[in-house]
Write a protein that holds these residues in place. Structure first.
Motif, mmCIF file in Angstrom:
data_model
loop_
_atom_site.group_PDB
_atom_site.id
_atom_site.type_symbol
_atom_site.label_atom_id
_atom_site.label_comp_id
_atom_site.label_asym_id
_atom_site.label_seq_id
_atom_site.Cartn_x
_atom_site.Cartn_y
_atom_site.Cartn_z
ATOM 1 N N CYS A 1 56.726 3.565 72.586
ATOM 2 C CA CYS A 1 56.313 2.396 71.810
ATOM 3 C C CYS A 1 55.613 2.830 70.527
ATOM 4 N N ASP A 2 55.993 2.215 69.417
ATOM 5 C CA ASP A 2 55.285 2.414 68.168
ATOM 6 C C ASP A 2 53.813 2.068 68.396
ATOM 7 N N ALA A 3 52.927 2.930 67.911
ATOM 8 C CA ALA A 3 51.499 2.731 68.150
ATOM 9 C C ALA A 3 51.007 1.383 67.643
ATOM 10 N N ARG A 4 51.693 0.812 66.650
ATOM 11 C CA ARG A 4 51.285 -0.475 66.096
ATOM 12 C C ARG A 4 51.741 -1.653 66.949
ATOM 13 N N SER A 5 52.597 -1.393 67.951
ATOM 14 C CA SER A 5 53.182 -2.482 68.744
ATOM 15 C C SER A 5 52.826 -2.375 70.218
ATOM 16 N N VAL A 6 51.767 -1.629 70.528
ATOM 17 C CA VAL A 6 51.501 -1.315 71.927
ATOM 18 C C VAL A 6 50.674 -2.385 72.639
ATOM 19 N N ASP A 7 49.941 -3.220 71.902
ATOM 20 C CA ASP A 7 48.978 -4.121 72.543
ATOM 21 C C ASP A 7 49.610 -5.038 73.577
ATOM 22 N N ASP A 8 50.676 -5.733 73.200
ATOM 23 C CA ASP A 8 51.297 -6.674 74.142
ATOM 24 C C ASP A 8 51.938 -5.948 75.320
ATOM 25 N N LEU A 9 52.398 -4.732 75.107
ATOM 26 C CA LEU A 9 52.975 -3.966 76.208
ATOM 27 C C LEU A 9 51.892 -3.590 77.216
ATOM 28 N N VAL A 10 50.715 -3.255 76.730
ATOM 29 C CA VAL A 10 49.599 -2.988 77.628
ATOM 30 C C VAL A 10 49.197 -4.265 78.366
ATOM 31 N N LYS A 11 49.161 -5.392 77.620
ATOM 32 C CA LYS A 11 48.780 -6.673 78.232
ATOM 33 C C LYS A 11 49.770 -7.117 79.314
ATOM 34 N N ALA A 12 51.017 -6.637 79.226
ATOM 35 C CA ALA A 12 52.018 -7.021 80.223
ATOM 36 C C ALA A 12 51.656 -6.522 81.611
ATOM 37 N N GLU A 13 50.829 -5.481 81.685
ATOM 38 C CA GLU A 13 50.332 -4.951 82.962
ATOM 39 C C GLU A 13 51.474 -4.684 83.936
ATOM 40 N N VAL A 14 52.461 -3.930 83.459
ATOM 41 C CA VAL A 14 53.602 -3.578 84.302
ATOM 42 C C VAL A 14 53.192 -2.452 85.242
ATOM 43 N N ALA A 15 53.291 -2.700 86.526
ATOM 44 C CA ALA A 15 52.865 -1.708 87.515
ATOM 45 C C ALA A 15 53.682 -0.425 87.388
ATOM 46 N N GLY A 16 53.007 0.698 87.302
ATOM 47 C CA GLY A 16 53.675 1.989 87.281
ATOM 48 C C GLY A 16 54.310 2.368 85.966
ATOM 49 N N LEU A 17 54.106 1.555 84.906
ATOM 50 C CA LEU A 17 54.737 1.842 83.617
ATOM 51 C C LEU A 17 53.933 2.902 82.865
ATOM 52 N N ARG A 18 54.612 3.972 82.462
ATOM 53 C CA ARG A 18 53.975 5.026 81.674
ATOM 54 C C ARG A 18 54.340 4.807 80.209
ATOM 55 N N ILE A 19 53.341 4.492 79.388
ATOM 56 C CA ILE A 19 53.558 4.195 77.975
ATOM 57 C C ILE A 19 53.197 5.418 77.144
ATOM 58 N N THR A 20 54.130 5.852 76.311
ATOM 59 C CA THR A 20 53.888 6.942 75.369
ATOM 60 C C THR A 20 54.086 6.390 73.965
ATOM 61 N N THR A 21 53.062 6.482 73.152
ATOM 62 C CA THR A 21 53.143 5.921 71.803
ATOM 63 C C THR A 21 53.622 6.974 70.808
ATOM 64 N N PHE A 22 54.168 6.476 69.706
ATOM 65 C CA PHE A 22 54.542 7.366 68.607
ATOM 66 C C PHE A 22 54.050 6.774 67.293
ATOM 67 N N GLY A 23 53.782 7.656 66.326
ATOM 68 C CA GLY A 23 53.290 7.215 65.031
ATOM 69 C C GLY A 23 51.794 7.027 64.974
ATOM 70 N N GLY A 24 51.084 7.414 66.033
ATOM 71 C CA GLY A 24 49.628 7.317 66.032
ATOM 72 C C GLY A 24 48.995 8.671 65.785
ATOM 73 N N ASP A 25 47.690 8.746 65.995
ATOM 74 C CA ASP A 25 47.003 10.003 65.733
ATOM 75 C C ASP A 25 46.382 10.608 66.988
ATOM 76 N N GLY A 26 46.756 10.103 68.157
ATOM 77 C CA GLY A 26 46.212 10.629 69.398
ATOM 78 C C GLY A 26 46.843 11.958 69.790
ATOM 79 N N PRO A 27 46.160 12.747 70.624
ATOM 80 C CA PRO A 27 46.684 14.055 71.018
ATOM 81 C C PRO A 27 47.959 13.969 71.858
ATOM 82 N N ASP A 28 48.165 12.841 72.535
ATOM 83 C CA ASP A 28 49.353 12.692 73.375
ATOM 84 C C ASP A 28 50.486 11.943 72.668
ATOM 85 N N ASP A 29 50.352 11.738 71.359
ATOM 86 C CA ASP A 29 51.400 11.041 70.608
ATOM 87 C C ASP A 29 52.743 11.748 70.809
#
Length: 549
Positions: free
Chosen positions: A151-179
């Motif tokens: 998920c684009d780092a700018r579009s992650v909020d609603d995906l997190v809010k979806a609270e999908v059980a077991g979903l592993r989200i990896t963002t891209f375009g951000g500045d985090g170490p796991d980008d």
């Protein structure tokens, strides 16, 4: 190779969920795979074909993707980025062939690279709109049993809010170490594509779900290439020097085909725009020398109405494609008069991945959609599946190298009947073989025993110089069953005069097709890609703040 419906090659998937959820063979449509260009090898990875094979044919130095404010990505740079992401998927995230991977974000080269990486890694891409909300995302993840998301780092909020059980989200375009991109930078720039079979599921494309639970459409690796080797090759006829651009996002198969699959298959390049409204398209064409444009009829009308229209140099354009909704003849003629270009009209469907009826160049007939694309067949049938005579309206039935396969959905037997895909559109086949759109089957208005096709009335209204947008739907009426109601958007400064519009329509069409009621609105309700949402206009109290006359 040609296979009977439901006859599948051995799978290259470890996770067989998608294949296990295919409809039973007896519910598949007939498939046409006998053309030479559609005889694919049994082992086929569409990501490798679109990228690795294209690099081998045309070289690594040619531009692949453009984006505003950045240097173009070459095919070599794209391949290195894709292969590094594929390594992250398999080495770090544990994605195995057949796992579903949700992709979300604005239209950017990085999103396209993620899609290609999922293909090469043997995953199943579930590309969704950046505008999709948490509840929609949760439903699609549930249906497709998604456990990974890029998920684009700018579009992650609603995906997190979806609270999908077991979903592993990896963002891209951000500045985090796991980008994702930071991880990819440490990976090898070469990746050997998974040996998927031609009929392993490559992607799950969801319908909009505006009238019910979304339907997931399962498409194979060979399907992805088939739309390029039919519509794109034979109708669009792109060259390696073409620059593609358009408004549909990659979450829609119209955009995925027009902005990724078609240009890569031809060795061409694409301009990927995060914001691609009509005004932005107008400026992007001369700025990037766009030659192939994909958008909806609404955008073509809006560009023509732009006050600064004449200041843009559009001479680089050679192909303009319209799909997503019916192209009114008035819009076609106005565009041709202003640019000298003949819009390529087309009808496609998420269930069939892309366009299957169209025409280009001298074969274009304004007011019709066209003829079946090479590799496809079409006919007009009644409810029992019997072919109707030319000139008589009925249901459009099509079949070709791609067919509807819903993911574990009972509506499969509604869309596929008698071995044909029934698209839900009412059409007429003209004696010369051209197919003319009448209406969506559920948009036909029956008033006092008369059949009124809403799009036909809309086309008449759009010929009025003051009308910029129009939608005509049926409304229940105690005495007539239904009446035709026109929702109209006028040009700035025009006077609201329903009687004048009715008289204009009566001069264009038989009087019974004239709308009984006219509602003036500031804008019509549309989807993110500009498709008209008629269901909202049919809803009770849909006039909103509009003026009724």
């Amino acid at each position: 190779m040609t296979h009977p419906p439901g006859s599948l090659l051995p799978s290259g998937h470890v996770d067989t969920f998608a294949r296990d959820q295919l409809p039973p063979p007896e519910q598949w449509p007939g498939l046409l795979l006998d053309r030479p260009e559609l005889r694919y090898p049994d082992v086929l990875n569409c990501g490798a074909e679109l990228l690795d094979a294209t690099v081998e044919r045309f070289g690594a130095d040619r531009p692949a993707f453009h984006s505003p404010g950045r240097l173009p990505w070459s095919y070599g740079e794209l391949k290195a980025t894709v292969d590094r992401i594929a390594h992250v998927l398999t080495d770090d995230l544990g994605v195995v062939p057949g796992n579903r991977v949700l992709l979300r974000g604005p239209t950017t080269p990085h999103l396209a690279a993620c899609w290609l990486a999922v293909m090469k890694a043997g995953g199943v891409a579930v590309t969704v709109l950046a505008q999709a909300r948490a509840a929609e995302l949760a439903t699609m993840c549930e249906i497709a049993q998604v456990r990974h998301a890029l998920c684009d780092a700018r579009s992650v909020d609603d995906l997190v809010k979806a609270e999908v059980a077991g979903l592993r989200i990896t963002t891209f375009g951000g500045d985090g170490p796991d980008d994702l991109l930071r991880r990819g930078a440490t990976k090898p720039s070469a990746y050997e594509a998974v040996r998927t079979s031609a009929d392993d599921v490559a992607l799950i494309a969801f319908t909009s779900g505006t009238t019910g639970r979304p339907k997931g459409c399962l498409h194979f690796h060979r399907d992805v290439l088939a739309i390029a080797d039919t519509f794109s090759q034979h109708v669009l006829a792109p060259t390696p020097d073409d620059v593609f651009a358009g408004s549909p996002p990659l979450g829609f198969t119209f955009g995925l085909g027009g902005l990724v699959i078609f240009p890569l298959r031809a060795g061409a390049s694409a301009l990927l725009l995060e914001q691609a409204g009509p005004a932005r398209l107008l400026s992007a064409v001369p700025e990037h020398r766009v030659s192939v444009l994909f958008t909806a009829p609404t955008a073509y009308r809006a560009m023509l109405a732009d006050p600064s229209w004449s200041s843009y140099d559009l001479t680089s354009l050679r192909r303009c494609v319209s799909a997503g909704e019916n192209l009114p003849a008035a819009t076609w003629h106005a565009w041709q008069e202003a640019t000298g270009l003949r819009i390529i009209n087309g009808i496609g469907a998420t269930e069939l991945l892309h366009i299957f009826i169209s025409a280009a160049d001298a074969a274009v007939r304004p007011g019709t959609t066209g003829v079946p694309v090479p590799g496809w067949e079409a006919r007009v049938v009644d409810e029992a599946g019997r072919s109707l005579p030319d000139g008589e309206p009925g249901l459009l039935a099509v079949r070709g190298p791609v067919g509807c396969r819903y993911l574990a959905d009972p509506r499969q037997s509604v869309y596929v009947r008698h071995g044909w895909n029934i698209t839900g559109d009412t059409y007429v086949r003209e004696p010369d073989g051209y197919f003319r759109y009448v209406a969506r089957a559920d948009d036909m208005i029956i008033s006092a025993g008369y059949n009124i096709a809403g799009p036909e009335v809309e086309d008449a209204l759009l010929r009025h110089p003051d009308v910029t947008e129009a939608a005509v739907v049926g409304r229940p009426d105690a005495s007539r069953g239904q009446i035709a109601v026109a929702y109209v958007v006028l040009r700035a400064g025009a006077r609201q005069d329903a009687d004048a519009l009715r008289e204009f329509v009566k001069a264009e069409l038989v009087p019974y097709k004239c709308p009984r009621e006219v509602v003036f609105l500031d804008a019509l309700p549309r989807t993110a890609t500009g498709k008209l949402q008629r269901f909202r206009l049919r809803a009770p109290g849909s006039t909103g703040s509009g003026t009724v006359q």
